[in-house]
Design a protein around this motif. Structure first.
Motif, short mmCIF file in Angstrom:
data_model
loop_
_atom_site.label_atom_id
_atom_site.label_comp_id
_atom_site.label_asym_id
_atom_site.label_seq_id
_atom_site.Cartn_x
_atom_site.Cartn_y
_atom_site.Cartn_z
N THR A 167 -32.51 -12.95 107.75
CA THR A 167 -32.98 -13.29 106.42
C THR A 167 -34.31 -14.02 106.53
OG1 THR A 167 -30.71 -13.58 105.62
CG2 THR A 167 -32.46 -14.55 104.28
N TYR A 168 -35.29 -13.58 105.76
CA TYR A 168 -36.55 -14.32 105.67
C TYR A 168 -36.35 -15.48 104.71
CZ TYR A 168 -41.32 -15.62 104.45
OH TYR A 168 -42.46 -16.34 104.22
N VAL A 169 -36.53 -16.71 105.21
CA VAL A 169 -36.23 -17.89 104.39
C VAL A 169 -37.49 -18.57 103.86
CG1 VAL A 169 -34.01 -18.35 105.49
CG2 VAL A 169 -36.09 -19.36 106.47
N GLY A 170 -38.66 -18.01 104.18
CA GLY A 170 -39.91 -18.67 103.80
C GLY A 170 -40.58 -19.25 105.03
N ASN A 171 -41.84 -19.62 104.89
CA ASN A 171 -42.57 -20.18 106.02
C ASN A 171 -42.84 -21.66 105.78
OD1 ASN A 171 -45.09 -20.90 107.68
ND2 ASN A 171 -44.45 -18.92 108.51
N PRO A 172 -42.43 -22.53 106.71
CA PRO A 172 -42.60 -23.98 106.49
C PRO A 172 -44.04 -24.41 106.38
CG PRO A 172 -41.81 -23.52 108.74
CD PRO A 172 -41.72 -22.25 107.97
N SER A 173 -44.96 -23.65 106.96
CA SER A 173 -46.38 -24.05 106.90
C SER A 173 -46.91 -24.01 105.47
CB SER A 173 -47.22 -23.14 107.79
OG SER A 173 -46.93 -23.35 109.15
N VAL A 174 -46.34 -23.16 104.61
CA VAL A 174 -46.81 -23.07 103.22
C VAL A 174 -46.63 -24.42 102.54
CG1 VAL A 174 -46.44 -21.98 100.99
CG2 VAL A 174 -46.32 -20.60 103.07
N ARG A 175 -45.43 -24.99 102.65
CA ARG A 175 -45.17 -26.27 102.01
C ARG A 175 -45.95 -27.40 102.68
NH1 ARG A 175 -39.19 -29.09 101.41
NH2 ARG A 175 -39.61 -30.26 99.49
N GLU A 176 -46.02 -27.37 104.00
CA GLU A 176 -46.72 -28.43 104.73
C GLU A 176 -48.20 -28.46 104.36
OE1 GLU A 176 -45.83 -27.44 108.77
OE2 GLU A 176 -43.67 -27.68 108.44
N ILE A 177 -48.84 -27.29 104.31
CA ILE A 177 -50.26 -27.25 103.98
C ILE A 177 -50.50 -27.61 102.52
CG2 ILE A 177 -52.31 -25.78 103.81
CD1 ILE A 177 -51.52 -26.64 106.68
N ASP A 178 -49.64 -27.15 101.63
CA ASP A 178 -49.77 -27.53 100.21
C ASP A 178 -49.65 -29.04 100.04
OD1 ASP A 178 -50.21 -24.95 99.46
OD2 ASP A 178 -48.19 -24.59 98.66
N HIS A 179 -48.75 -29.66 100.83
CA HIS A 179 -48.60 -31.12 100.78
C HIS A 179 -49.89 -31.80 101.25
CE1 HIS A 179 -46.63 -35.04 100.96
NE2 HIS A 179 -47.21 -35.19 102.14
N VAL A 180 -50.45 -31.31 102.36
CA VAL A 180 -51.69 -31.88 102.87
C VAL A 180 -52.81 -31.76 101.83
CG1 VAL A 180 -53.54 -31.56 104.58
CG2 VAL A 180 -51.15 -31.53 105.31
N LEU A 181 -52.94 -30.57 101.26
CA LEU A 181 -54.02 -30.34 100.29
C LEU A 181 -53.82 -31.17 99.02
CD1 LEU A 181 -54.54 -26.48 100.64
CD2 LEU A 181 -55.84 -28.34 101.72
N GLY A 182 -52.55 -31.45 98.68
CA GLY A 182 -52.26 -32.25 97.49
C GLY A 182 -52.53 -33.73 97.69
N HIS A 183 -52.69 -34.16 98.94
CA HIS A 183 -52.91 -35.59 99.24
C HIS A 183 -54.18 -35.79 100.06
CE1 HIS A 183 -48.59 -35.29 98.36
NE2 HIS A 183 -48.66 -36.55 97.99
N ILE A 184 -55.10 -34.86 99.95
CA ILE A 184 -56.29 -34.90 100.80
C ILE A 184 -57.27 -35.97 100.29
CG2 ILE A 184 -57.67 -33.20 99.53
CD1 ILE A 184 -58.29 -31.94 102.30
N ALA A 185 -57.89 -36.67 101.25
CA ALA A 185 -58.89 -37.67 100.90
C ALA A 185 -60.18 -36.99 100.45
CB ALA A 185 -59.17 -38.56 102.11
N PRO A 186 -60.93 -37.61 99.54
CA PRO A 186 -62.23 -37.04 99.18
C PRO A 186 -63.11 -36.91 100.42
CG PRO A 186 -61.62 -38.83 97.68
CD PRO A 186 -60.62 -38.84 98.80
N LEU A 187 -64.03 -35.97 100.38
CA LEU A 187 -64.89 -35.69 101.53
C LEU A 187 -65.62 -36.95 102.00
CD1 LEU A 187 -66.32 -33.84 103.53
CD2 LEU A 187 -67.92 -33.21 101.70
N ARG A 188 -66.14 -37.73 101.07
CA ARG A 188 -66.88 -38.94 101.45
C ARG A 188 -65.99 -39.91 102.23
NH1 ARG A 188 -67.34 -43.70 98.76
NH2 ARG A 188 -66.36 -42.80 96.90
#
Length: 385
Positions: A167-188
């Motif tokens: 069974t394909y259950v999904g890829n954990p990297s999708v959630r992990e990367i979305d979490h990172v992008l949702g809490h990313i510091a501003p570029l400066r």
């Protein structure tokens, strides 16, 4: 196939043998405990699994993880001792299910033993048998009750080999990367924290997580990036490798190295040069164009041998998932500064090749879907007969 009577799930043993397995298994253990607070989990793994299970491991994965043929031979007595320990726990504790996380050399041996003494064996995160060592499918068909895959193309692969219990259950990297992008510091703020005072746009260098990968790939990446003086290059370092090692390999007094913020670096980069592995998938999920490299010893003979051994057309995960060459792959003797530079050039500016890759990323994300891998897998483990 052995059929088991359905009983309330109480005891689960999880085996992970390396850092990535520790990470993904920790999410799985946390999901199991959330869905069934009464579940009793024992494990071979690391600090992340220890935090999730709220107990010490029966064996830390650093005692399990060996790399290369020579190290396996040298550590064979400890490998056999670890295998005996795992078998003793299975025999005496007799869990309702043994959950294996990748790490096939050790785990498939344990699967054989567990199956023979009547313990159900589930696999979370398939070994890469679709790429090499395809003969391992025979053991999987014989000893594994259910496979929980994190790559969608694996389902068809196993079904072509008459193994339907996947069974394909999904890829954990999708959630992990979305979490990172949702809490990313501003570029400066990111630049300030990392001490990056240079205002030029960034080329991210991801040379891998093992010393051999870094030694073989980083100098080539740097030489290619230096051909674009209007850009600066920054290395995303692995937490387990000291900074001095990168500096020794690079022989570059001004080398910029970032620890603990690889995907933030990738997000704020115009393009990336990435050693083949999970980082290629993570870079694609972030949405930054990339060139994929893998040097090793670089010989043409090695390339010919690799072509014979590999069972797949591509090696990078974005290409495998989409089923098309959306990112360039430069392997062994083809991985040269000249070739890297040639493939990198159109990705640093608006171009059809850059657009092609970004559109391919969107297709890849659609194929990966939105299922939360650990939670879905935990649900299936707890209800599986």
């Amino acid at each position: 196939m052995v059929y088991y009577l359905k009983t309330p799930m109480k005891k689960i043993m999880v085996i992970a043998g390396e850092a990535s397995g520790d990470l993904h298994a920790s999410y799985l253990i946390r999901a199991l405990r959330q869905q069934d607070p009464e579940v009793d989990v024992r494990f071979f793994g690391g600090d992340l699994m220890m935090a999730a299970a709220d107990r010490e491991p029966d064996l830390h994965y650093r005692e399990l993880n060996v790399m290369g043929f020579s190290e396996v031979i040298r550590k064979l007595p400890s490998i056999m001792r670890n295998l005996r320990l795992a078998k003793a726990i299975l025999r005496e504790w007799h869990p309702d299910v043994l959950v294996l996380v990748d790490f096939p050399g050790f785990n498939l041996r344990l699967a054989k033993f567990a199956s023979k003494i009547g313990i159900r064996v589930d696999y979370y995160i398939s070994p890469k048998v679709w790429a090499w060592k395809e003969w391992r499918v025979r053991s999987i068909k014989k000893y594994i009750t259910r496979m929980y895959s994190i790559l969608p193309f694996e389902v068809d692969f196993y079904k072509r080999h008459s193994f339907e219990r996947v069974t394909y259950v999904g890829n954990p990297s999708v959630r992990e990367i979305d979490h990172v992008l949702g809490h990313i510091a501003p570029l400066r703020h990111f630049r300030e924290r990392q001490g990056i005072t240079d205002e030029r746009p960034i080329i991210a260098l991801l040379p891998g997580s093992r010393r051999g990968e870094i030694r073989n790939n980083l100098p080539l990446m740097i030489e290619a990036a230096k051909r674009y003086p209007e850009f600066q290059y920054v290395v995303a370092a692995a937490s387990a490798i000291p900074e001095v090692y990168y500096r020794e390999i690079a022989q570059d007094p001004g080398l910029k190295v970032v620890f603990g913020s690889a995907m933030t670096l990738v997000k704020y980069s115009r393009a990336a040069i990435v050693t083949s592995g999970t980082a290629t998938l993570e870079t694609a999920l972030v949405g930054t164009p990339q060139v994929v490299c893998y040097r090793a010893n670089g010989s043409r003979l090695s390339y010919r041998i690799m072509e014979k051994l590999l069972s797949v057309k591509y090696v990078s995960l974005p290409n495998l998932i989409v089923g098309n060459r959306i990112v360039p792959e430069l392997l062994l003797h083809k991985c040269t500064p000249e070739n890297i530079s040639r493939e990198l050039s159109p990705l640093l500016q608006p171009s059809p090749k850059r657009d092609w890759q970004l559109n391919g990323y969107k297709m890849m994300r659609r194929k990966l879907g939105t299922s939360v891998a650990a939670e879905y897998a935990a649900e299936l483990i707890l209800k599986e007969e």
